[in-house]
Design a protein around this motif. Structure first.
Motif, PDB file in Angstrom:
ATOM      1  N   ALA A   1      31.042  70.651  41.786  1.00 50.99           N
ATOM      2  CA  ALA A   1      29.937  70.313  40.527  1.00 50.99           C
ATOM      3  C   ALA A   1      30.454  69.521  39.534  1.00 50.99           C
ATOM      4  CB  ALA A   1      29.397  71.690  39.982  1.00 50.99           C
ATOM      5  N   ALA A   2      31.420  69.821  38.973  1.00 49.56           N
ATOM      6  CA  ALA A   2      32.123  68.848  38.084  1.00 49.56           C
ATOM      7  C   ALA A   2      32.507  67.536  38.478  1.00 49.56           C
ATOM      8  CB  ALA A   2      33.175  69.790  37.360  1.00 49.56           C
TER       9      ALA A   2
ATOM     10  N   SER B   1      36.295  71.987  40.823  1.00 48.12           N
ATOM     11  CA  SER B   1      34.867  72.289  40.971  1.00 48.12           C
ATOM     12  C   SER B   1      34.222  70.949  41.570  1.00 48.12           C
ATOM     13  CB  SER B   1      34.431  72.562  39.658  1.00 48.12           C
ATOM     14  OG  SER B   1      32.924  72.267  39.621  1.00 48.12           O
TER      15      SER B   1
ATOM     16  N   SER C   1      29.513  65.174  38.957  1.00 48.88           N
ATOM     17  CA  SER C   1      29.076  64.915  37.707  1.00 48.88           C
ATOM     18  C   SER C   1      29.980  63.861  37.053  1.00 48.88           C
ATOM     19  CB  SER C   1      28.974  66.215  36.863  1.00 48.88           C
ATOM     20  OG  SER C   1      28.008  67.000  37.376  1.00 48.88           O
TER      21      SER C   1
ATOM     22  N   LEU D   1      20.690  65.813  29.825  1.00 46.02           N
ATOM     23  CA  LEU D   1      19.946  67.202  29.687  1.00 46.02           C
ATOM     24  C   LEU D   1      19.214  67.349  28.332  1.00 46.02           C
ATOM     25  CD1 LEU D   1      22.395  69.535  31.720  1.00 46.02           C
ATOM     26  CD2 LEU D   1      20.645  68.100  32.791  1.00 46.02           C
TER      27      LEU D   1
ATOM     28  N   SER E   1      30.907  65.433  30.889  1.00 49.52           N
ATOM     29  CA  SER E   1      30.173  65.465  32.038  1.00 49.52           C
ATOM     30  C   SER E   1      30.768  66.408  33.002  1.00 49.52           C
ATOM     31  CB  SER E   1      30.147  64.002  32.999  1.00 49.52           C
ATOM     32  OG  SER E   1      31.341  63.746  33.418  1.00 49.52           O
ATOM     33  N   HIS E   2      31.976  66.820  32.881  1.00 47.20           N
ATOM     34  CA  HIS E   2      32.810  67.778  33.926  1.00 47.20           C
ATOM     35  C   HIS E   2      32.419  69.237  33.690  1.00 47.20           C
ATOM     36  CE1 HIS E   2      36.174  70.289  35.315  1.00 47.20           C
ATOM     37  NE2 HIS E   2      36.380  69.358  35.930  1.00 47.20           N
TER      38      HIS E   2
ATOM     39  N   ILE F   1      39.962  63.972  34.938  1.00 48.72           N
ATOM     40  CA  ILE F   1      38.824  64.576  33.943  1.00 48.72           C
ATOM     41  C   ILE F   1      38.915  64.341  32.424  1.00 48.72           C
ATOM     42  CG2 ILE F   1      38.713  66.607  35.514  1.00 48.72           C
ATOM     43  CD1 ILE F   1      40.726  68.206  33.701  1.00 48.72           C
ATOM     44  N   ILE F   2      39.826  63.298  31.933  1.00 48.42           N
ATOM     45  CA  ILE F   2      39.762  63.156  30.661  1.00 48.42           C
ATOM     46  C   ILE F   2      38.548  62.212  30.444  1.00 48.42           C
ATOM     47  CG2 ILE F   2      42.285  63.601  30.058  1.00 48.42           C
ATOM     48  CD1 ILE F   2      42.564  60.603  30.409  1.00 48.42           C
ATOM     49  N   HIS F   3      38.091  62.233  28.969  1.00 44.88           N
ATOM     50  CA  HIS F   3      37.017  61.516  28.495  1.00 44.88           C
ATOM     51  C   HIS F   3      36.888  60.088  29.062  1.00 44.88           C
ATOM     52  CE1 HIS F   3      33.983  60.631  25.434  1.00 44.88           C
ATOM     53  NE2 HIS F   3      35.162  59.815  24.585  1.00 44.88           N
TER      54      HIS F   3
ATOM     55  N   ASP G   1      36.328  65.357  29.959  1.00 39.79           N
ATOM     56  CA  ASP G   1      35.222  64.497  30.058  1.00 39.79           C
ATOM     57  C   ASP G   1      33.838  65.513  29.919  1.00 39.79           C
ATOM     58  OD1 ASP G   1      34.035  61.434  30.216  1.00 39.79           O
ATOM     59  OD2 ASP G   1      32.615  62.810  30.941  1.00 39.79           O
TER      60      ASP G   1
ATOM     61  N   TYR H   1      27.583  60.463  36.023  1.00 38.84           N
ATOM     62  CA  TYR H   1      27.518  60.329  34.474  1.00 38.84           C
ATOM     63  C   TYR H   1      28.411  59.187  34.055  1.00 38.84           C
ATOM     64  CZ  TYR H   1      24.121  64.237  33.820  1.00 38.84           C
ATOM     65  OH  TYR H   1      23.277  65.171  33.980  1.00 38.84           O
TER      66      TYR H   1
ATOM     67  N   ALA I   1      20.540  66.939  36.823  1.00 40.26           N
ATOM     68  CA  ALA I   1      22.131  66.847  36.775  1.00 40.26           C
ATOM     69  C   ALA I   1      22.417  66.107  38.054  1.00 40.26           C
ATOM     70  CB  ALA I   1      22.748  68.202  36.711  1.00 40.26           C
TER      71      ALA I   1
ATOM     72  N   LEU J   1      25.198  72.759  37.476  1.00 31.21           N
ATOM     73  CA  LEU J   1      24.910  72.584  39.131  1.00 31.21           C
ATOM     74  C   LEU J   1      25.306  74.100  39.470  1.00 31.21           C
ATOM     75  CD1 LEU J   1      26.032  69.126  39.906  1.00 31.21           C
ATOM     76  CD2 LEU J   1      23.729  70.102  39.777  1.00 31.21           C
TER      77      LEU J   1
ATOM     78  N   MET K   1      24.864  62.589  27.670  1.00 35.72           N
ATOM     79  CA  MET K   1      24.719  63.893  28.360  1.00 35.72           C
ATOM     80  C   MET K   1      23.690  64.577  27.869  1.00 35.72           C
ATOM     81  SD  MET K   1      27.301  63.584  30.446  1.00 35.72           S
ATOM     82  CE  MET K   1      26.878  64.957  31.250  1.00 35.72           C
TER      83      MET K   1
ATOM     84  N   VAL L   1      29.342  69.994  31.547  1.00 28.30           N
ATOM     85  CA  VAL L   1      27.972  69.826  31.772  1.00 28.30           C
ATOM     86  C   VAL L   1      27.660  70.104  33.092  1.00 28.30           C
ATOM     87  CG1 VAL L   1      26.000  68.511  31.573  1.00 28.30           C
ATOM     88  CG2 VAL L   1      27.423  68.685  29.637  1.00 28.30           C
ATOM     89  N   GLY L   2      28.136  69.332  34.059  1.00 25.42           N
ATOM     90  CA  GLY L   2      27.785  69.369  35.498  1.00 25.42           C
ATOM     91  C   GLY L   2      28.127  70.710  36.109  1.00 25.42           C
ATOM     92  N   LYS L   3      29.383  71.165  35.701  1.00 27.49           N
ATOM     93  CA  LYS L   3      30.017  72.497  36.353  1.00 27.49           C
ATOM     94  C   LYS L   3      28.758  73.480  36.125  1.00 27.49           C
ATOM     95  CE  LYS L   3      33.014  74.502  33.902  1.00 27.49           C
ATOM     96  NZ  LYS L   3      34.468  74.661  33.269  1.00 27.49           N
TER      97      LYS L   3
END
Lengths: 260, 250
Positions: free
Chosen positions: B217-218, B215, B221, A11, A228-229, B188-190, A226, B225, A5, A236, A46, A231-233
């Protein structure tokens, strides 16, 4: 998992099932690449194996058009896209059961009463709920406000054979969270998802601590979030890899073992 | 590996920390280490929730010993009836305390960003190239953000916490105004980061975590990504904020 990540790599060495997504354009939110092709490209990026989704047109407008689009996407993308059918309480002649005619990939019901300007306890929803219960189909609820969580929980306690997913985990208010947590603790069939609206670091660890890792399912709310938001949360987070693997997909695999 | 500098982080004790969210400076540093953020520009909760003046010494205390990782950002306001500081005093104090960015909260603190109200403060800050941060919701509508950019063409505004419902409002402003930047937290949208780079440009986005209410972490990412080039990722992650900070002339 954490290292992959941090490097922005898919993943793809674990099973990931997203139980909360949408397809097609939204009225209120800018969306792009919202069709099956765009969604699958994101899943591939992802390392997500599959997604269960409902269409925005089904939630916001014509139930026939919207649900046909969802089911079509599932039919054309077996094993990658699964469909939730959205009941509509205003049309007596709209029958959700017709979509469950053996078509592969049609797996459950999505309920979003506030988008449909009604409440989850609208009696017109009962046939769809009874059908889901009889066939042990998952019901995914959009829930933000405490009364929405309460109504979803009441349905879960009535229709005990249907897995009930409290979408967004009640993370919009303290009261909503408490109702969702108490429901998970006191029932066998109620779950929460990781599509936590207004999320923050520590939220997933906290909800797992409250309801137990087996009751948490991975959801993204794609394309509003998204992929990734979320998945990453999770990837990680401070949870152990074994907990992350359960949430990412093993819990869903167990819950939907006869369906996916 | 991408070098991340967080341009949107609030530290300090706040009235109502959400369950499990970071509170202590140690909590923030642990998250930064875990998700790969080297430094963060931090404002203090007391400056937001209560008093700009009280927030300044609290920020000093909170970052003490961690200055290599936590850069200071002051929450400021117009000097109405000498309630805060004159623009001249503010700039002098910022220089003295090595503070290079400021943040306004016009809705929470109930004042106007229009020239008749905040004009002398914003003009003074923009003369020194000080980036001015303000949350999207604090501006009470995109039209006010447009006016802000047009009223102060020399200022550099960073719009923070845009959320997922704002693209249709914000995109035309980025086309019309070149003195506006977007914080990536909660954008945060796609595919939003990639589309922003396509239609606006990576040089106009700053990485932000939105901690503790969002977050990290988010947020990291979203950048790692994103389907954009490595150069674009590095610009967003830290290159743009480094450039803006280098341009500050106090």
């Amino acid at each position: 998992m954490m290292q992959r990540a941090l490097e922005g790599l898919p993943l793809d060495d674990i099973f990931i099932f997203d139980i909360h997504g949408h397809i097609e354009q939204s009225r209120v939110i800018h969306t792009a690449e919202y069709d099956a092709k765009g969604i699958i490209a994101k899943l591939d990026r992802m390392g997500v194996n599959a997604i269960a989704l409902s269409s925005n047109p089904a939630l916001q407008s014509d139930p026939w058009l919207g649900n046909d689009l969802t089911v079509q996407a599932a039919k054309e993308n077996p094993g990658r896209i699964y469909a939730y059918v959205v009941p509509n309480p205003y049309y007596e002649d709209f029958d959700v059961t017709k979509y469950f005619d053996g078509t592969p990939g049609v797996i459950g019901i999505k309920m979003h009463a506030c988008e449909q300007m009604t409440a989850l306890n609208n009696p017109a929803y009962i046939p769809a709920l009874e059908f889901a219960n009889k066939n042990k189909l998952p019901i995914l609820f959009h829930t933000w406000e405490p009364f929405e969580v309460e109504q979803a929980v009441a349905i879960g306690k009535t229709y005990k054979d249907a897995p009930v997913i409290i979408g967004h985990s009640g993370f919009t208010s303290f009261a909503s969270k408490q109702i969702a947590i108490e429901a998970c603790k006191s029932t066998e069939n109620i779950f929460v998802d990781t599509a936590i609206s207004s999320t923050y670091d520590g939220a997933i660890e906290w909800i797992v601590g409250q309801v137990g890792v087996d009751r948490v399912l991975f959801g993204t709310d794609l394309p509003f979030y998204d992929c990734s938001h979320n998945v990453g949360k999770l990837a990680l987070s401070k949870l152990s890899d074994s907990d992350k693997i359960k949430i990412f997909g093993e819990n869903a695999k167990k819950l939907l073992k006869d369906i996916i | 590996m991408i070098k991340f500098i967080d341009a949107n982080c609030m530290i300090g004790n706040r009235m109502a920390p959400r369950e499990g969210s970071p509170v202590t400076t140690g909590d923030f540093l642990e998250i930064m280490d875990r998700v790969g953020i080297e430094q963060a520009i931090c404002y203090h909760s007391v400056g937001v929730e209560n008093s700009c003046l009280l927030g300044i010494p609290e920020l000093e205390k909170t970052v003490k010993g961690y200055e290599d990782r936590l850069m200071k950002q002051w929450v400021v306001q117009p000097n109405i009836w000498d309630e805060f500081m004159t623009p001249h005093m503010l700039l002098a104090e910022m220089k003295k305390h090595n503070v290079k960015t400021v943040r306004f909260f016009p809705f929470s603190k109930q004042y106007s960003m229009a020239p008749y109200s905040a004009g002398s403060m914003i003009d003074a800050l923009s003369e020194c190239n000080v980036p001015i941060f303000v949350n999207y919701a604090e501006m009470q509508g995109a039209a006010n953000i447009y006016d802000l950019c047009k009223n102060y063409p020399k200022a550099k505004f960073v719009i923070c916490d845009p959320g997922y419902r704002t693209v249709r409002f914000l995109a035309p402003i980025f086309e019309s105004c070149d003195n506006i930047y977007l914080d990536s937290s909660n954008f945060i949208i796609h595919n939003a980061v990639a589309r922003f780079c396509q239609y606006v440009g990576a040089e106009r986005m700053l990485f932000g975590s939105g901690m503790p209410n969002a977050s990290a972490a988010a947020a990291t990412s979203l950048i790692r990504y994103a389907d954009i080039s490595d150069e674009e990722k590095q610009l967003i992650a830290s290159g743009n904020i480094v450039r803006l900070l280098e341009e500050v002339a106090l």
